[in-house]
Motif scaffolding. Sequence first.
Motif, PDB file in Angstrom:
ATOM      1  N   LEU A  33       0.832  -1.208   0.000  1.00 54.10           N
ATOM      2  CA  LEU A  33       0.000   0.000   0.000  1.00 54.10           C
ATOM      3  C   LEU A  33       0.866   1.259   0.000  1.00 54.10           C
ATOM      4  O   LEU A  33       0.549   2.235  -0.691  1.00 54.10           O
ATOM      5  CB  LEU A  33      -0.928  -0.004   1.216  1.00 54.10           C
ATOM      6  CG  LEU A  33      -2.235  -0.792   1.069  1.00 54.10           C
ATOM      7  CD1 LEU A  33      -3.012  -0.756   2.376  1.00 54.10           C
ATOM      8  CD2 LEU A  33      -3.082  -0.223  -0.063  1.00 54.10           C
ATOM      9  N   ASP A  88       0.749   4.009  -2.912  1.00 49.21           N
ATOM     10  CA  ASP A  88       0.422   5.398  -2.618  1.00 49.21           C
ATOM     11  C   ASP A  88       1.510   6.343  -3.143  1.00 49.21           C
ATOM     12  O   ASP A  88       1.204   7.430  -3.671  1.00 49.21           O
ATOM     13  CB  ASP A  88       0.243   5.593  -1.110  1.00 49.21           C
ATOM     14  CG  ASP A  88      -1.066   4.995  -0.614  1.00 49.21           C
ATOM     15  OD1 ASP A  88      -1.963   4.746  -1.447  1.00 49.21           O
ATOM     16  OD2 ASP A  88      -1.185   4.774   0.607  1.00 49.21           O
ATOM     17  N   ALA A 104       0.738   9.018  -6.135  1.00 44.44           N
ATOM     18  CA  ALA A 104       0.939  10.453  -5.941  1.00 44.44           C
ATOM     19  C   ALA A 104       1.802  11.036  -7.061  1.00 44.44           C
ATOM     20  O   ALA A 104       1.535  12.135  -7.557  1.00 44.44           O
ATOM     21  CB  ALA A 104       1.581  10.709  -4.578  1.00 44.44           C
ATOM     22  N   THR A 140      -4.898   2.825  -9.198  1.00 47.41           N
ATOM     23  CA  THR A 140      -6.078   2.909  -8.337  1.00 47.41           C
ATOM     24  C   THR A 140      -6.766   1.552  -8.232  1.00 47.41           C
ATOM     25  O   THR A 140      -7.211   1.136  -7.156  1.00 47.41           O
ATOM     26  CB  THR A 140      -7.069   3.958  -8.877  1.00 47.41           C
ATOM     27  OG1 THR A 140      -6.422   5.235  -8.927  1.00 47.41           O
ATOM     28  CG2 THR A 140      -8.292   4.066  -7.993  1.00 47.41           C
ATOM     29  N   ARG A 154      -4.664  -0.765  -6.053  1.00 42.84           N
ATOM     30  CA  ARG A 154      -4.807  -0.387  -4.642  1.00 42.84           C
ATOM     31  C   ARG A 154      -6.141  -0.885  -4.085  1.00 42.84           C
ATOM     32  O   ARG A 154      -6.217  -1.380  -2.952  1.00 42.84           O
ATOM     33  CB  ARG A 154      -4.715   1.136  -4.487  1.00 42.84           C
ATOM     34  CG  ARG A 154      -4.558   1.580  -3.042  1.00 42.84           C
ATOM     35  CD  ARG A 154      -4.592   3.094  -2.896  1.00 42.84           C
ATOM     36  NE  ARG A 154      -4.189   3.492  -1.559  1.00 42.84           N
ATOM     37  CZ  ARG A 154      -4.937   3.358  -0.480  1.00 42.84           C
ATOM     38  NH1 ARG A 154      -6.163   2.848  -0.584  1.00 42.84           N
ATOM     39  NH2 ARG A 154      -4.490   3.737   0.705  1.00 42.84           N
TER      40      ARG A 154
END
Length: 202
Positions: free
Chosen positions: A109, A113, A117, A166, A169
């Motif tokens: 994760l 992330d 970003a 996305t 995730r």
Amino acid sequence: MSVRWALLVLLGQRACYGYQLKLELHRRLDGWDVNVGQVYNTLERLVRDGLIARAGESGAGQLLYRTTPRGEAELAQWWETACAPTAQGAAERLTKVALAVSLPGVDALAVLDGELAAVVAADSAAADGVDAAGPGTGGGPGASVAPSVLALARRAEHDARRSWLTGVRAGLVDGTLVADEWAVEQGRRGRPSASTGGDAAP
């Protein structure tokens, strides 16, 4: 795909020999058939750079490798640093995400992330480029529309990467994507150690 980083990641988890690494990469990276000669050449370079070291032999006499403290430090920095917004960076990101998600013990994760970003930031820059280029006019009468077309292409690429990250995730969060245990057992193929003699196996 990045052979160098892929090997370093696997050797950061356990000691392996060359052919075992080839099989594990094939399994974890969607059938990636990296040449075993390239695997051994990369291992030699990693040894030369002080990132891995020889770690004894397998039960069948294959030469094993494992990350050094220096290699572990460089690997930790790689996990924490987002890939560059380039074609090479995109290939490296694919390797990173696939291994982060499929290997046990990796904070997938956090990796997702960080990459997400970076892609969102690049997407914002791409959107600014589209706006600056104008709606298909290329900047005015008689000017080429190519800048607008290329800017739209770059934005579409960033959108696709963001959608992919996305989705991955979301799979981690809802449990759809679960890390795989190491399934490839040490076999007979591989480079024999000096004590057993012989050359590298095919």
